[in-house]
Design a protein around this motif. Structure first.
Motif, PDB file in Angstrom:
ATOM      1  N   GLY A  76     -35.825   9.830  30.908  1.00 40.07           N
ATOM      2  CA  GLY A  76     -35.705   8.389  30.699  1.00 40.07           C
ATOM      3  C   GLY A  76     -35.254   8.040  29.298  1.00 40.07           C
ATOM      4  N   VAL A  77     -35.871   8.657  28.294  1.00 41.73           N
ATOM      5  CA  VAL A  77     -35.483   8.378  26.903  1.00 41.73           C
ATOM      6  C   VAL A  77     -34.067   8.882  26.631  1.00 41.73           C
ATOM      7  N   ALA A  78     -33.714  10.030  27.185  1.00 42.58           N
ATOM      8  CA  ALA A  78     -32.379  10.590  26.954  1.00 42.58           C
ATOM      9  C   ALA A  78     -31.286   9.660  27.477  1.00 42.58           C
ATOM     10  N   LEU A  79     -31.558   8.961  28.568  1.00 38.51           N
ATOM     11  CA  LEU A  79     -30.564   8.058  29.158  1.00 38.51           C
ATOM     12  C   LEU A  79     -30.554   6.674  28.531  1.00 38.51           C
ATOM     13  N   SER A  80     -31.588   6.337  27.746  1.00 36.29           N
ATOM     14  CA  SER A  80     -31.711   4.960  27.249  1.00 36.29           C
ATOM     15  C   SER A  80     -30.562   4.561  26.325  1.00 36.29           C
ATOM     16  N   GLY A  81     -29.967   5.521  25.619  1.00 40.66           N
ATOM     17  CA  GLY A  81     -28.891   5.188  24.693  1.00 40.66           C
ATOM     18  C   GLY A  81     -27.525   5.074  25.315  1.00 40.66           C
ATOM     19  N   VAL A  82     -27.382   5.498  26.565  1.00 44.91           N
ATOM     20  CA  VAL A  82     -26.055   5.483  27.203  1.00 44.91           C
ATOM     21  C   VAL A  82     -25.991   4.537  28.392  1.00 44.91           C
ATOM     22  N   THR A  83     -27.057   3.790  28.636  1.00 47.94           N
ATOM     23  CA  THR A  83     -27.026   2.818  29.728  1.00 47.94           C
ATOM     24  C   THR A  83     -26.128   1.654  29.354  1.00 47.94           C
ATOM     25  N   GLY A  84     -25.561   1.038  30.371  1.00 42.60           N
ATOM     26  CA  GLY A  84     -24.575  -0.004  30.114  1.00 42.60           C
ATOM     27  C   GLY A  84     -25.133  -1.402  29.993  1.00 42.60           C
ATOM     28  N   SER A  85     -26.409  -1.596  30.220  1.00 44.43           N
ATOM     29  CA  SER A  85     -26.975  -2.932  30.164  1.00 44.43           C
ATOM     30  C   SER A  85     -28.419  -2.879  29.713  1.00 44.43           C
ATOM     31  N   TYR A  86     -28.931  -4.041  29.330  1.00 51.05           N
ATOM     32  CA  TYR A  86     -30.328  -4.138  28.911  1.00 51.05           C
ATOM     33  C   TYR A  86     -31.267  -3.812  30.069  1.00 51.05           C
ATOM     34  N   ALA A  87     -30.923  -4.282  31.269  1.00 51.26           N
ATOM     35  CA  ALA A  87     -31.774  -4.032  32.437  1.00 51.26           C
ATOM     36  C   ALA A  87     -31.878  -2.537  32.741  1.00 51.26           C
ATOM     37  N   LEU A  88     -30.752  -1.822  32.667  1.00 55.58           N
ATOM     38  CA  LEU A  88     -30.784  -0.384  32.920  1.00 55.58           C
ATOM     39  C   LEU A  88     -31.565   0.350  31.828  1.00 55.58           C
TER      40      LEU A  88
ATOM     41  N   ALA B  71     -32.375  12.348  13.480  1.00 59.90           N
ATOM     42  CA  ALA B  71     -31.419  13.453  13.416  1.00 59.90           C
ATOM     43  C   ALA B  71     -30.331  13.313  14.466  1.00 59.90           C
ATOM     44  N   VAL B  72     -30.693  12.811  15.641  1.00 61.79           N
ATOM     45  CA  VAL B  72     -29.733  12.717  16.744  1.00 61.79           C
ATOM     46  C   VAL B  72     -28.960  11.407  16.714  1.00 61.79           C
ATOM     47  N   VAL B  73     -29.692  10.287  16.647  1.00 58.86           N
ATOM     48  CA  VAL B  73     -29.058   8.971  16.802  1.00 58.86           C
ATOM     49  C   VAL B  73     -28.442   8.477  15.504  1.00 58.86           C
ATOM     50  N   ALA B  74     -29.070   8.769  14.375  1.00 59.20           N
ATOM     51  CA  ALA B  74     -28.495   8.311  13.104  1.00 59.20           C
ATOM     52  C   ALA B  74     -27.162   8.999  12.822  1.00 59.20           C
ATOM     53  N   THR B  75     -26.984  10.205  13.351  1.00 61.85           N
ATOM     54  CA  THR B  75     -25.727  10.922  13.123  1.00 61.85           C
ATOM     55  C   THR B  75     -24.709  10.685  14.236  1.00 61.85           C
ATOM     56  N   GLY B  76     -25.167  10.602  15.474  1.00 58.69           N
ATOM     57  CA  GLY B  76     -24.238  10.453  16.595  1.00 58.69           C
ATOM     58  C   GLY B  76     -24.268   9.122  17.292  1.00 58.69           C
ATOM     59  N   GLY B  77     -25.118   8.195  16.811  1.00 57.80           N
ATOM     60  CA  GLY B  77     -25.238   6.905  17.465  1.00 57.80           C
ATOM     61  C   GLY B  77     -26.038   7.019  18.755  1.00 57.80           C
ATOM     62  N   LEU B  78     -26.268   5.883  19.400  1.00 58.35           N
ATOM     63  CA  LEU B  78     -27.032   5.876  20.642  1.00 58.35           C
ATOM     64  C   LEU B  78     -26.359   6.719  21.729  1.00 58.35           C
ATOM     65  N   GLY B  79     -25.069   6.910  21.630  1.00 60.65           N
ATOM     66  CA  GLY B  79     -24.365   7.716  22.621  1.00 60.65           C
ATOM     67  C   GLY B  79     -24.779   9.174  22.625  1.00 60.65           C
ATOM     68  N   ALA B  80     -25.445   9.615  21.553  1.00 62.36           N
ATOM     69  CA  ALA B  80     -25.911  11.000  21.480  1.00 62.36           C
ATOM     70  C   ALA B  80     -27.309  11.173  22.061  1.00 62.36           C
ATOM     71  N   SER B  81     -27.880  10.115  22.593  1.00 63.23           N
ATOM     72  CA  SER B  81     -29.269  10.179  23.070  1.00 63.23           C
ATOM     73  C   SER B  81     -29.531  11.237  24.136  1.00 63.23           C
ATOM     74  N   PRO B  82     -28.566  11.644  24.987  1.00 60.04           N
ATOM     75  CA  PRO B  82     -28.871  12.715  25.958  1.00 60.04           C
ATOM     76  C   PRO B  82     -29.396  13.997  25.317  1.00 60.04           C
ATOM     77  N   LEU B  83     -29.087  14.224  24.034  1.00 58.50           N
ATOM     78  CA  LEU B  83     -29.609  15.419  23.360  1.00 58.50           C
ATOM     79  C   LEU B  83     -31.132  15.373  23.223  1.00 58.50           C
ATOM     80  N   LEU B  84     -31.707  14.184  23.353  1.00 57.57           N
ATOM     81  CA  LEU B  84     -33.151  14.044  23.221  1.00 57.57           C
ATOM     82  C   LEU B  84     -33.914  14.646  24.396  1.00 57.57           C
ATOM     83  N   VAL B  85     -33.221  15.131  25.407  1.00 55.14           N
ATOM     84  CA  VAL B  85     -33.901  15.744  26.545  1.00 55.14           C
ATOM     85  C   VAL B  85     -34.413  17.150  26.225  1.00 55.14           C
ATOM     86  N   VAL B  86     -33.952  17.736  25.136  1.00 59.65           N
ATOM     87  CA  VAL B  86     -34.302  19.134  24.829  1.00 59.65           C
ATOM     88  C   VAL B  86     -35.815  19.366  24.766  1.00 59.65           C
TER      89      VAL B  86
END
Length: 389
Positions: free
Chosen positions: A74-86, A140-155
Motif C-alpha cells: 500500500g505504501v509503495a503504491l501511494s506515490g504513483v497513484t493518479g488521484s487523491y482517492a486512489l 532516501a527514496v522520495v527526496a532523491t527520486g520523488g514520489l514516483g520512486a515510492s515502489p522501492l519502499l516495498v523492500v
C-alpha cells in the motif's frame, strides 16, 4: 519476531514521513495531508480488534508474512497513484496489513517471552526501530527520486515477510498456540482495561498528531528546511528505541503502573516545551516527548493482556491497534484547525491529553500476570509449562 516487527512498522512511520512530500509535490492542504494519515488509521483501528478476536479462537501464523506484504504494498503504491482517492485507498490497504499483523505477532511474542516485561520490550523495540527508520528510508527514496520512486519502499515488506515466515517455520507459530493454553487463568477486568485503553488513546492522539506535523512545525519554528524537519521526526521515532527497552527494565524494578504514570506526567511537560519553546531547544523537547510517549509502550500491551487474561488476542488488538490507531482519526481535526488558524494553535491542545491519560491511570491497580507466575513455582512446573508451550 523483533526484526519482522521492525519491517512491518516501517509502514506506520512511512505514512507520516510522506506527508511533507505530498504537500510539496501535490500541493495538499494540511487537512488533505492529514486525511492520508486518517486513511492508514481508520480501517486499521476498526479491523485490528477483529483480528485479535479471530486469533483468540484460531491460530493464524500464516497471517504474519501475508500482512507484512500488504502493509508494504500500500505504501509503495501511494506515490504513483493518479488521484487523491486512489492514494487514500492504497494507504488504507497498508493500514489493514499492519492491523492484521499485530495481534498474532503480540501473542507469539508474549508466549516466547514467558511473561518477561524486558523481553516484550525488545519485541516492541523492533516496531519502534521501524518507526525510527521510516523517515530516513522515505527521505532516501522520495527526496532523491520523488514520489514516483515510492515502489522501492516495498523492500522492507519483502524482508519482513521472509523473517516472519522463518519465525513461523522455527516454531514461533506453535508458541502462539502455547500462549492460548495459558488463557482462561484469572478473570477479565473490563473496567480497568477500558481505562487503560482510554489512556492509550490520549497517548495515540499526541503521538500521531506530532508524527504528522512535527516535521513541518520544526521547519517553521527552527528553520533548516527539509533536513531540520526530517531530523526532528527521526528524533521523535528514535527515542522509542531507548524508551521502550528502558520501560521494560524500569517496570521490572518499580512496577508497570508506576512507570507508566510517571511517563505520562513527563509527557505533559515535554509536549508543552515542544509546542511553546522556539529555536533549537525544540529538539530537546522532541527527545523528551519521545521518551515520555515510548517508555510505556510495551507496558500497555502486557497490562492489557493481564487485565484480559481470557482474551489475550483481543487485548493485543486493542492496545496495539484500536487505541493506538485512533490517533489517526484525530489527525484531520488537527489539520483542519491548522488550516483555519495556525499549526502552533492546532498543536496546543495536545498538551492536555497526557494529563488526561494520567488521570485515567491514577486509580488502576497492578493486575495479576499469569505468564510471570510460572518461574516462582519451581523447576518441575517450569518444565511442564515449557513442554506445553
Amino acid at each position: 519476531m523483533s526484526l519482522g516487527h521492525a519491517c512491518v512498522d516501517v509502514y506506520q512511520g512511512a505514512v507520516a514521513a510522506l506527508v511533507p512530500f505530498f504537500v510539496a509535490e501535490r500541493a495538499y492542504s494540511y487537512a488533505a495531508a492529514s486525511g492520508v494519515v486518517l486513511a492508514a488509521s481508520l480501517l486499521s483501528s476498526v479491523v485490528q480488534p477483529l483480528f485479535g478476536a479471530l486469533t483468540d479462537r484460531w491460530s493464524m501464523p500464516w497471517l504474519l508474512p501475508l500482512s507484512a506484504l500488504a502493509g508494504g504494498a500500500g505504501v509503495a503504491l501511494s506515490g504513483v497513484t493518479g488521484s487523491y482517492a486512489l492514494t487514500l485507498a492504497v494507504v488504507a490497504v497498508s493500514g489493514v496489513g499492519v492491523a492484521a499483523y499485530h495481534p498474532e505477532a503480540a501473542r507469539a511474542a508474549r508466549a516466547a517471552s514467558r511473561g518477561s516485561h524486558t523481553a516484550m520490550g525488545w519485541f516492541s523495540l523492533g516496531g519502534n526501530v521501524g518507526f525510527a527508520l521510516a523517515p530516513l528510508l522515505v527521505a532516501a527514496v522520495v527526496a532523491t527520486g520523488g514520489l514516483g520512486a515510492s515502489p522501492l519502499l516495498v523492500v522492507p515488506a519483502v524482508v519482513g515477510a521472509a523473517l516472519c515466515a522463518a519465525a513461523v517455520r522455527s516454531g514461533t507459530g506453535g508458541g502462539a498456540d502455547g500462549g492460548r493454553g495459558g488463557e482462561g487463568i484469572g478473570t477479565d477486568d473490563w473496567p480497568s482495561f477500558l481505562r487503560l485503553s482510554g489512556a492509550i488513546m490520549c497517548r495515540s492522539i499526541v503521538f500521531v498528531g506530532l508524527s504528522a506535523f512535527v516535521s513541518l512545525y520544526v521547519r517553521q519554528r527552527a528553520g533548516g528546511g527539509e533536513v531540520a524537519g526530517t531530523a526532528a521526526l527521526c528524533v521523535l521515532y528514535a527515542g522509542g528505541a531507548v524508551g521502550t527497552v528502558a520501560g521494560g527494565r524500569l517496570a521490572e524494578r518499580y512496577g508497570r503502573l508506576t512507570v507508566v504514570r510517571r511517563a505520562y506526567a513527563l509527557s505533559v511537560l515535554a509536549v508543552a516545551g515542544l509546542v511553546l519553546v522556539p529555536g533549537p531547544a525544540m529538539y530537546l523537547f522532541v527527545a523528551l516527548t519521545s521518551a515520555g510517549l515510548y517508555v510505556p509502550f510495551s507496558l500497555h500491551v502486557t497490562l492489557g493482556q493481564d487485565y484480559l487474561p481470557r482474551r489475550v488476542g483481543t487485548a493485543s488488538g486493542v492496545t496495539l491497534g484500536l487505541a493506538v490507531s485512533v490517533g489517526g482519526l484525530a489527525a484531520p481535526v488537527i489539520g483542519a484547525l491548522a488550516d483555519a488558524t495556525s499549526l502552533r494553535t492546532a498543536l496546543v491542545p495536545l498538551i492536555a491529553l497526557p494529563a488526561l491519560g494520567w488521570l485515567l491511570l491514577s486509580g488502576l491497580r497492578e493486575p495479576a500476570s499469569p505468564g510471570r507466575a510460572a518461574p516462582a513455582a519451581g523447576p518441575p512446573d517450569r518444565r511442564s509449562r515449557a513442554v506445553s508451550a
